[in-house]
Every structure is written in structure tokens, then in C-alpha cells.
Design an enzyme around this catalytic site. Structure first.
Site: not given
Length: 426
Positions: A303, A311, A316, A320, A346
């Protein structure tokens, strides 16, 4: 929406009772339960189930594999085999080698649900492909397919214009030549050149389908995926007088198949394997460890630390792009035979196969941490992250992928509580 009907073909009463209860709990409708192969075929014709669960070692005149072939090929109904662990090691490897084609008894409810849904999904995908192939075939047939006719010695007698266009040979050039000189075919599955199919079908006296991954090497060296068949030509008395090769360019169909597979088994953003494919590979690894002593593997659950802040701060789009870059970093930390998958958001998972001991998994975790700390340059921003990593391995002899993932997930949260940017072993 009506519940999907399941036909169960199993001759053990306790198992059938448990399966019925599980199916009904999962929202399926159990149309019938039978223990006879002949009866199963009859019930499929009468009830038209959405799927059949069948014991691969069904007793009786017709075994489970034969019954399943009839059901799939004649009635076009998907089949999931019920099998014992021992059976998988010793029996019907061809039938059980396809992903999601079987479930091991005693049946675990979540595995049953997963196997059924994947079988239904694959069946629907195949149906879509089949319908698309039929639609394309109608268009192609209106234009004509490539046709090549040979003499009994396998030399070319005639080619139509479509065959000339696909192969790059003119009929005047090809006339009298051996078929393999003009139609140079390679079976991509085994990487071998295919011999004169016209001679083979005339000797056998029956139709031969081209291999699934058959490729034609044209006169100018291009590779074209083709499909169809070769048939013997008979006169009125039944004597074989030659052979006819009928084929067409199926490149688009292959591309459609490949795209459907990618959509089903790979993450759309990072192109990494997704949850479904990772679980399947993990299940295969578990089975491999049962067959080999001292075979160890490890699962890592990652994680990313602080990804939400990236973010929120940069948007975003940058988020990404950052995940894509992280995916490539993770791939670079692994061997060719290992697997890294994106589980969503994530979260990533890693499967390390054939390791010596837990030290190998720890070294990979450290290598991942070192790699993630290196900044990523995106739109002028220098971004970096760390990861909380949970590690488990097969010393506990767990049989279920979900259990191993749960253990790795627990260890990952322990790593987070320890201050992030570290690893913990379950």
C-alpha cells in the site's frame, strides 16, 4: 432479473446437498441434480441451464469429460468440473489446464461463486467472439474466401484471386509447384513449419482444420494469421482426386480475442495483471507447491504511503501517471517469472515463486522500498513515495489464495502502524 439456472451432475449425495445449499445461498437456481451422464445430457436439452457443474470422474457408461464435451459442443452450455485434489495431479490435465475450468471438492462457497461467475463470463466472451466471427464470415463470404486446389501429388492446380492477393503469388507462378512452396504455414504454438496439408488430408481421407495459431508467410515475407480447413476432393465414386485449401485472414479476430483477454485479466491503467489473474496464478502456484517438496513462494501486499496527498495536491491526472510509473518500478524489481498486480487504488500485490526462504522476500521488499524512494519527474514535479509492505509465505501450508492474501494484508497494516515505509512479516 431471473436467477441463473445451474445443473449439478454429481453422484455423491452429501456433496450434492452442500452444493445445492451453497448455490441457493449465492442466488442461483438449481434446475436439476442428477448422477447419470445420459440423464445430464437429457436434462440440459430440457431445462436449458446457464451452466453445468459436473464430476469429472462421473461413474457410468459415459464419463464426466465425455458428457462435458457433448454439453459444451452440442448445446453450447459452459461447464465447470468438480474434482478432487488427487485427480488434478493424475487425471485429465488437458481438461483442467484452462483457467477457472474446475473447482476442488469439498467445495468452498466463495470459490464456487468465483468459478461459476468466471465460467459464465468466459462463455459470454466466447459467444460475443463467435457472433462477431459469424458476422465477419458473412461479409467475407460475399466477397469470397481464398481457395487453392491441388492434384493428388500435392502440387497446385488452381488458385482464386483472393488466394493470389493473400499469398502474394499469381496462379501462373504457382501452377505445378508443391503446396508448401506457395503456402508457407507455421504453427505459432510450437514454432514449427506445417508440412503439405493437402498430402496429409488425402492420406487420411478426412477434413483437417488449420491449427488455432496458424500463420501464413507470404511471398514477400509478411506474416498473416489465417484459419479454416483443408478437405480431400472426391469424385462420384468416392475416389480422392485432390485437395482443396480454403482459408481467410483472421488477424482482426485474433486482435479482438487478445483485447478481450486483456480487458478481463489486466488493469486498464497500469497494464499490470489484475486481481482475477493474480488469484489464478497464485492458485496455480499453490498447486505446484503441493506437487514439489521444498517449493516455497511468498506473497507481498503493498500500500503506497501518502498517495492520497499526491492525488489531492496534483490532481488525478498526475496521480494516474504516478501509478503507471510506480508499476514500471515494481516490475523492474522482480524476476521474469514473478508477478506484480494492481488490486485497485494504490494497492499492489507481488507473487514471488520458487524462493529459497523468507529472506528472498525480504530482499525484494527492501529493493522495492529503495526503488520507490527515487523521485519520479512528472510535469516538472519531483514526486516520490514509500510503501507499507506485508509479507507472507507458504510455510503455513494454506490451500486458499484468499487466506494468503488476508495474511499479507494483515502484515501490511502492521507495517503501517509501525510508521510506514517498512515491511512486516505475517
Amino acid at each position: 432479473m431471473l436467477a441463473r439456472k445451474i445443473l449439478v451432475v454429481e453422484d455423491e449425495k452429501i456433496i450434492t446437498s452442500n452444493i445445492r445449499k451453497s448455490l441457493q445461498k449465492l442466488g442461483y437456481s438449481v434446475s436439476e441434480i442428477t448422477k447419470s451422464g445420459k440423464e445430464a445430457i437429457k436434462k440440459v436439452a430440457e431445462t436449458h441451464p446457464h451452466l453445468v457443474l459436473i464430476d469429472i470422474c462421473l461413474a457410468g457408461e459415459i464419463d464426466g469429460v465425455h458428457v462435458a464435451d457433448i454439453i459444451q459442443n452440442h448445446f453450447h452450455v459452459p461447464v465447470v468440473y468438480l474434482t478432487e485434489c488427487l485427480e488434478y495431479k493424475t487425471l485429465h490435465k488437458n481438461q483442467l489446464s484452462e483457467p477457472f475450468s474446475y473447482i476442488v471438492k469439498p467445495v468452498i462457497e466463495r470459490d464456487l461463486h468465483f468459478a461459476i461467475e468466471m465460467a459464465l463470463y468466459k462463455h459470454q466472451s466466447k459467444k460475443i467472439l463467435y457472433e462477431e466471427k459469424q458476422r465477419l464470415a458473412t461479409i467475407i463470404n460475399s466477397m469470397g474466401c481464398a481457395v487453392i486446389v491441388t492434384y493428388t501429388n500435392g502440387s497446385i492446380q488452381m488458385m482464386n484471386p483472393i488466394a493470389e492477393r493473400i499469398t502474394g503469388w499469381k496462379q501462373s507462378e504457382a501452377f505445378g509447384k508443391n503446396l508448401v512452396e506457395v503456402v508457407n504455414l507455421v504453427d505459432k504454438d510450437v514454432g514449427e513449419t506445417i508440412e503439405n496439408l493437402a498430402t496429409d488430408v488425402m492420406e487420411a481421407g478426412e477434413i483437417f482444420n488449420l491449427p488455432e495459431n496458424c500463420t501464413l508467410i507470404t511471398k514477400d515475407g509478411r506474416e498473416i494469421a489465417i484459419g479454416d480447413n483443408v478437405s480431400p476432393i472426391r469424385d462420384r465414386d468416392g475416389n480422392i482426386t485432390g485437395a482443396v485449401l480454403i482459408f481467410q485472414d483472421i488477424t482482426k479476430r485474433k486482435q479482438t480475442e487478445a483485447q478481450l483477454i486483456r480487458n478481463a485479466f489486466y488493469d486498464g491503467l497500469t497494464a499490470l495483471p489484475n486481481r482475477v489473474l493474480f488469484l489464478d496464478r497464485l492458485r496455480q502456484t499453490i498447486e505446484r507447491s503441493k506437487r514439489r517438496s521444498n517449493y516455497y513462494f511468498a506473497v507481498l501486499f503493498l500500500d503506497l504511503d501518502g498517495f492520497k496527498e499526491i492525488n489531492d495536491r496534483f490532481g488525478h491526472g498526475i496521480g494516474d501517471d504516478f501509478l503507471i510509473a510506480i508499476a514500471r518500478r515494481l516490475e523492474s524489481c522482480l524476476r521474469g517469472g514473478d508477478t506484480v498486480a494492481r488490486f485497485g487504488g494504490d494497492e499492489f500485490t507481488v507473487l514471488l515463486e520458487d524462493i529459497k526462504d523468507i529472506t528472498d522476500a525480504i530482499n525484494v521488499a527492501k529493493r522495492i522500498q529503495d526503488s520507490l524512494r527515487l523521485p519520479v519527474n512528472l510535469n516538472g514535479y519531483q514526486l516520490s513515495t514509500t510503501a507499507s509492505i506485508g509479507i507472507t509465505w507458504n510455510f503455513t501450508n494454506h490451500d486458499e489464495p484468499a487466506t494468503l492474501l488476508r495474511d499479507a494484508d494483515i502484515a501490511m497494516y502492521r507495517a503501517k502502524r509501525q510508521g510506514k515505509a517498512t515491511y512486516a512479516i505475517f
